[in-house]
Design a protein around this motif. Structure first.
Motif, PDB file in Angstrom:
ATOM      1  N   MET A   1       0.842  -1.192   0.000  1.00 53.99           N
ATOM      2  CA  MET A   1       0.000   0.000   0.000  1.00 53.99           C
ATOM      3  C   MET A   1       0.878   1.244   0.000  1.00 53.99           C
ATOM      4  SD  MET A   1      -3.227  -0.757   2.477  1.00 53.99           S
ATOM      5  CE  MET A   1      -2.239  -1.192   3.894  1.00 53.99           C
ATOM      6  N   ASP A   2       0.382   2.291  -0.639  1.00 50.19           N
ATOM      7  CA  ASP A   2       1.124   3.542  -0.713  1.00 50.19           C
ATOM      8  C   ASP A   2       0.839   4.376   0.520  1.00 50.19           C
ATOM      9  OD1 ASP A   2       2.592   5.684  -1.651  1.00 50.19           O
ATOM     10  OD2 ASP A   2       0.847   6.561  -2.669  1.00 50.19           O
ATOM     11  N   ARG A   3       1.856   4.698   1.248  1.00 46.66           N
ATOM     12  CA  ARG A   3       1.712   5.527   2.439  1.00 46.66           C
ATOM     13  C   ARG A   3       2.340   6.882   2.175  1.00 46.66           C
ATOM     14  NH1 ARG A   3      -2.078   2.951   5.711  1.00 46.66           N
ATOM     15  NH2 ARG A   3      -1.833   0.762   5.265  1.00 46.66           N
ATOM     16  N   THR A   4       1.784   7.926   2.799  1.00 47.53           N
ATOM     17  CA  THR A   4       2.131   9.281   2.415  1.00 47.53           C
ATOM     18  C   THR A   4       3.377   9.808   3.073  1.00 47.53           C
ATOM     19  OG1 THR A   4       0.727  10.171   4.146  1.00 47.53           O
ATOM     20  CG2 THR A   4      -0.274   9.848   1.979  1.00 47.53           C
ATOM     21  N   ASP A   5       3.743   9.346   4.233  1.00 48.44           N
ATOM     22  CA  ASP A   5       4.943   9.873   4.871  1.00 48.44           C
ATOM     23  C   ASP A   5       5.475   8.874   5.872  1.00 48.44           C
ATOM     24  OD1 ASP A   5       3.180  12.199   7.093  1.00 48.44           O
ATOM     25  OD2 ASP A   5       3.133  10.036   6.946  1.00 48.44           O
ATOM     26  N   GLY A   6       6.586   9.249   6.498  1.00 45.31           N
ATOM     27  CA  GLY A   6       7.216   8.363   7.456  1.00 45.31           C
ATOM     28  C   GLY A   6       6.704   8.607   8.857  1.00 45.31           C
ATOM     29  N   SER A   7       7.561   8.283   9.802  1.00 45.51           N
ATOM     30  CA  SER A   7       7.135   8.350  11.195  1.00 45.51           C
ATOM     31  C   SER A   7       7.599   9.607  11.909  1.00 45.51           C
ATOM     32  CB  SER A   7       7.661   7.123  11.944  1.00 45.51           C
ATOM     33  OG  SER A   7       9.080   7.111  11.922  1.00 45.51           O
ATOM     34  N   HIS A   8       8.340  10.497  11.224  1.00 40.17           N
ATOM     35  CA  HIS A   8       8.905  11.627  11.941  1.00 40.17           C
ATOM     36  C   HIS A   8       7.839  12.560  12.498  1.00 40.17           C
ATOM     37  CE1 HIS A   8       8.594  12.661   7.666  1.00 40.17           C
ATOM     38  NE2 HIS A   8       8.407  13.897   8.034  1.00 40.17           N
ATOM     39  N   THR A 121      -0.751   5.981   7.927  1.00 35.45           N
ATOM     40  CA  THR A 121       0.584   6.300   7.389  1.00 35.45           C
ATOM     41  C   THR A 121       1.584   5.177   7.658  1.00 35.45           C
ATOM     42  OG1 THR A 121       1.102   7.516   9.430  1.00 35.45           O
ATOM     43  CG2 THR A 121       0.240   8.788   7.579  1.00 35.45           C
ATOM     44  N   SER A 122       1.095   3.992   7.917  1.00 35.18           N
ATOM     45  CA  SER A 122       1.984   2.848   8.136  1.00 35.18           C
ATOM     46  C   SER A 122       1.272   1.568   7.728  1.00 35.18           C
ATOM     47  CB  SER A 122       2.417   2.764   9.607  1.00 35.18           C
ATOM     48  OG  SER A 122       1.297   2.612  10.457  1.00 35.18           O
ATOM     49  N   LYS A 123       2.023   0.520   7.532  1.00 35.15           N
ATOM     50  CA  LYS A 123       1.459  -0.773   7.202  1.00 35.15           C
ATOM     51  C   LYS A 123       0.819  -1.392   8.440  1.00 35.15           C
ATOM     52  CE  LYS A 123       4.894  -1.583   3.587  1.00 35.15           C
ATOM     53  NZ  LYS A 123       6.001  -2.437   3.111  1.00 35.15           N
ATOM     54  N   ARG A 124      -0.167  -2.241   8.216  1.00 38.51           N
ATOM     55  CA  ARG A 124      -0.909  -2.848   9.331  1.00 38.51           C
ATOM     56  C   ARG A 124       0.025  -3.578  10.294  1.00 38.51           C
ATOM     57  NH1 ARG A 124      -6.256  -4.459  10.487  1.00 38.51           N
ATOM     58  NH2 ARG A 124      -6.927  -3.441   8.543  1.00 38.51           N
ATOM     59  N   ALA A 125       1.029  -4.241   9.768  1.00 36.65           N
ATOM     60  CA  ALA A 125       1.961  -4.984  10.625  1.00 36.65           C
ATOM     61  C   ALA A 125       2.766  -4.056  11.532  1.00 36.65           C
ATOM     62  CB  ALA A 125       2.911  -5.813   9.768  1.00 36.65           C
ATOM     63  N   TRP A 127       1.500  -1.302  13.007  1.00 31.36           N
ATOM     64  CA  TRP A 127       0.646  -0.537  13.922  1.00 31.36           C
ATOM     65  C   TRP A 127       1.026  -0.695  15.390  1.00 31.36           C
ATOM     66  CZ3 TRP A 127      -4.896  -1.547  11.535  1.00 31.36           C
ATOM     67  CH2 TRP A 127      -4.985  -0.883  10.313  1.00 31.36           C
ATOM     68  N   PRO A 128       1.219  -1.909  15.891  1.00 34.07           N
ATOM     69  CA  PRO A 128       1.585  -2.016  17.310  1.00 34.07           C
ATOM     70  C   PRO A 128       2.873  -1.270  17.644  1.00 34.07           C
ATOM     71  CG  PRO A 128       0.876  -4.157  16.469  1.00 34.07           C
ATOM     72  CD  PRO A 128       1.022  -3.254  15.289  1.00 34.07           C
ATOM     73  N   ALA A 129       3.872  -1.368  16.763  1.00 36.49           N
ATOM     74  CA  ALA A 129       5.142  -0.677  17.023  1.00 36.49           C
ATOM     75  C   ALA A 129       4.961   0.831  16.977  1.00 36.49           C
ATOM     76  CB  ALA A 129       6.198  -1.125  16.014  1.00 36.49           C
ATOM     77  N   ARG A 130       4.142   1.321  16.040  1.00 38.67           N
ATOM     78  CA  ARG A 130       3.894   2.756  15.953  1.00 38.67           C
ATOM     79  C   ARG A 130       3.143   3.261  17.184  1.00 38.67           C
ATOM     80  NH1 ARG A 130       4.022   5.656  11.090  1.00 38.67           N
ATOM     81  NH2 ARG A 130       5.660   4.814   9.749  1.00 38.67           N
ATOM     82  N   LEU A 131       2.144   2.498  17.619  1.00 44.59           N
ATOM     83  CA  LEU A 131       1.417   2.884  18.832  1.00 44.59           C
ATOM     84  C   LEU A 131       2.346   2.925  20.039  1.00 44.59           C
ATOM     85  CD1 LEU A 131      -1.917   0.883  18.396  1.00 44.59           C
ATOM     86  CD2 LEU A 131      -1.699   3.377  18.528  1.00 44.59           C
ATOM     87  N   ALA A 132       3.233   1.938  20.116  1.00 42.28           N
ATOM     88  CA  ALA A 132       4.193   1.916  21.225  1.00 42.28           C
ATOM     89  C   ALA A 132       5.124   3.122  21.155  1.00 42.28           C
ATOM     90  CB  ALA A 132       5.000   0.621  21.185  1.00 42.28           C
ATOM     91  N   LEU A 133       5.541   3.491  19.942  1.00 43.93           N
ATOM     92  CA  LEU A 133       6.456   4.625  19.787  1.00 43.93           C
ATOM     93  C   LEU A 133       5.800   5.935  20.209  1.00 43.93           C
ATOM     94  CD1 LEU A 133       9.077   5.919  18.809  1.00 43.93           C
ATOM     95  CD2 LEU A 133       8.109   5.963  16.484  1.00 43.93           C
ATOM     96  N   VAL A 134       4.593   6.186  19.719  1.00 48.28           N
ATOM     97  CA  VAL A 134       3.943   7.451  20.072  1.00 48.28           C
ATOM     98  C   VAL A 134       3.606   7.487  21.556  1.00 48.28           C
ATOM     99  CG1 VAL A 134       1.508   6.831  19.667  1.00 48.28           C
ATOM    100  CG2 VAL A 134       2.290   9.146  19.198  1.00 48.28           C
ATOM    101  N   SER A 135       3.327   6.334  22.146  1.00 48.66           N
ATOM    102  CA  SER A 135       3.065   6.273  23.583  1.00 48.66           C
ATOM    103  C   SER A 135       4.322   6.623  24.377  1.00 48.66           C
ATOM    104  CB  SER A 135       2.566   4.887  23.984  1.00 48.66           C
ATOM    105  OG  SER A 135       1.352   4.579  23.339  1.00 48.66           O
ATOM    106  N   ARG A 136       5.464   6.082  23.951  1.00 50.47           N
ATOM    107  CA  ARG A 136       6.725   6.394  24.631  1.00 50.47           C
ATOM    108  C   ARG A 136       7.091   7.859  24.469  1.00 50.47           C
ATOM    109  NH1 ARG A 136       8.397   1.433  22.370  1.00 50.47           N
ATOM    110  NH2 ARG A 136       9.569   2.550  20.753  1.00 50.47           N
ATOM    111  N   ILE A 137       6.874   8.392  23.260  1.00 56.99           N
ATOM    112  CA  ILE A 137       7.188   9.799  23.023  1.00 56.99           C
ATOM    113  C   ILE A 137       6.367  10.694  23.951  1.00 56.99           C
ATOM    114  CG2 ILE A 137       6.981  11.683  21.349  1.00 56.99           C
ATOM    115  CD1 ILE A 137       7.644   9.604  19.171  1.00 56.99           C
TER     116      ILE A 137
END
Length: 425
Positions: A1-8, A121-125, A127-137
């Protein structure tokens, strides 16, 4: 899938977290310094929750209806900054009430939009890592904000000549950080090309979550939409009983925090920097324990974990009252308060993770989104009752009865949880 940007763009949550940490504990202290009473301090916390609960529904529904995320993230971050600026210039309690209502209403806009934007803005796989990252931030930012509050409230009165003026200045600093988050969102974020329906996402929230004395979570995925009649899901009797338990538990938790900072000031004789230090002990402990909590819950069961952690709080909360009555030197009293509140923070990590996993297990297969949305709403309703009850009891019946009201709600919730027949796996 095409995602629009990264995680920054996720790092835009960092200054927002710092702003929250620097000002959340400041709000009751400033209200009291402004001439408020214990009851009015409780009303302010309840008012923020009262504004945020329907606001989450409004902003989340608008975000989904118009398929826009960035604009609502901007409203939440910039709106929080404006609300903090309004608090800084408040000259009486009426103005301060309105500023806190504004914080609850506008601040809620970023929660539903930001969480879905993260997924779009991320692949389904991922999602857990992204949620963990924003939670830590957000959590790291919150602790940093508390540290900023300690430093500024220690040196600020000497720079601006009065404690009240230094509090106003800290609100201004928090407002600037909130506006910085908005600027980072504007620069780093684009509307995603891929859309995610939040009702199809069933991830339990087992990541670090900041505990506040009011209901205004930094991120929220599911909410109750009373205008959406497309899906009618009947929750099981067991889940409905558990939601009553959650209402009582969160009522008890927020009842305690409705008067706790003022109690530390009056009964312990702590200054504002020391009160911030007590709060940082809880937040830092809960964040440090989150990586281990998931294994503990898996090993001991979610229901038992939440039950025992809530019972732990029912013993820790009145311990503050007993310590306040003891003839301890100032340093010892402060040290005990920090240690006790660290225990409170550990209990929070256990309660949060166990609660999310328990709801996930009890939710019907075709109604997980509705179950999680109701779970979130019930926490909000409890956060309206709690500060009102705690502030009223502290104002008119004394601190002993206020602690009793808080513990009574918690034990009532524990009784329901203990009587609920739920398997541990």
């Amino acid at each position: 899938m095409d995602r629009t940007d990264g995680s920054h763009w996720l790092y835009s949550y960092l200054p927002q977290g710092v702003a929250g940490g620097a000002t959340s504990t400041l709000i009751p202290l400033f209200a009291y310094a402004l001439g408020g009473t214990l009851l009015t301090v409780g009303i302010i916390a309840a008012a923020t929750s009262l504004a945020s609960v329907p606001a989450f529904i409004l902003w989340g529904s608008l975000s989904d209806r118009f398929a826009r995320r960035k604009v609502f993230l901007l409203i939440g971050f910039v709106g929080s900054g404006i609300a903090l600026l309004a608090m800084a210039v408040s000259r009486n309690m009426s103005q301060f009430y309105l500023a806190n209502l504004l914080a609850g209403f506008l601040g809620a806009a970023s929660g539903p939009a930001g969480t879905v934007l993260l997924m779009e803005t991320s692949k389904r796989a991922e999602w857990p890592a992204r949620l963990a990252l924003v939670s830590r931030i957000g959590a790291i930012g919150w602790v940093a904000g508390l540290g900023l509050g300690i430093a500024w409230l220690a040196i600020g009165p000497g720079l601006v000549s009065a404690e009240l003026s230094s509090m106003r200045a800290l609100f201004v600093i928090g407002a600037a950080l909130g506006l910085l988050s908005g600027l980072l969102v504007q620069v780093w974020t684009r509307e995603p090309a891929v859309r995610v329906d939040r009702r199809d996402v069933h991830l339990p929230d087992v990541h670090p979550r900041i505990e506040r004395g009011r209901y205004l979570p930094i991120r929220i995925l599911h909410f109750v939409n009373p205008l959406d009649w497309r899906r009618k899901v009947r929750l099981s009797r067991t889940l409905r009983l558990y939601l009553v338990c959650v209402f009582l538990l969160f009522g008890g938790f927020t009842a305690f925090y409705g008067f706790f900072p003022i109690f530390l000031k009056e009964s312990y004789g702590l200054g504002s920097p020391e009160i911030f230090a007590v709060y940082i002990a809880s937040q830092a402990t809960s964040i440090a324990m989150y990586p281990h909590v998931g294994r503990w819950v898996s090993a001991r069961g979610d229901r038992s974990t939440q039950l025992y952690a809530s019972l732990g709080r029912s013993m820790l909360f009145p311990s503050f009252l007993l310590v306040g009555m003891a003839a301890l030197p100032y340093g010892a009293r402060l040290g005990v308060a920090i240690a006790l509140h660290a225990g409170v923070g550990l209990c929070w990590a256990l309660i949060n993770v166990a609660g999310s996993t328990l709801v996930s297990r009890l939710a019907p297969e075709n109604g997980r989104a509705e179950a999680f949305g109701t779970y979130n709403a019930v926490q909000g309703f409890g956060s309206i009752l709690g500060p009102l009850l705690g502030g009223f009891a502290a104002q008119y019946l004394g601190y002993a009865m206020a602690f009793g009201a808080s513990v009574g709600l918690i034990l009532s919730g524990c009784a329901i949880l203990a009587a609920t027949r739920v398997s541990e796996r």
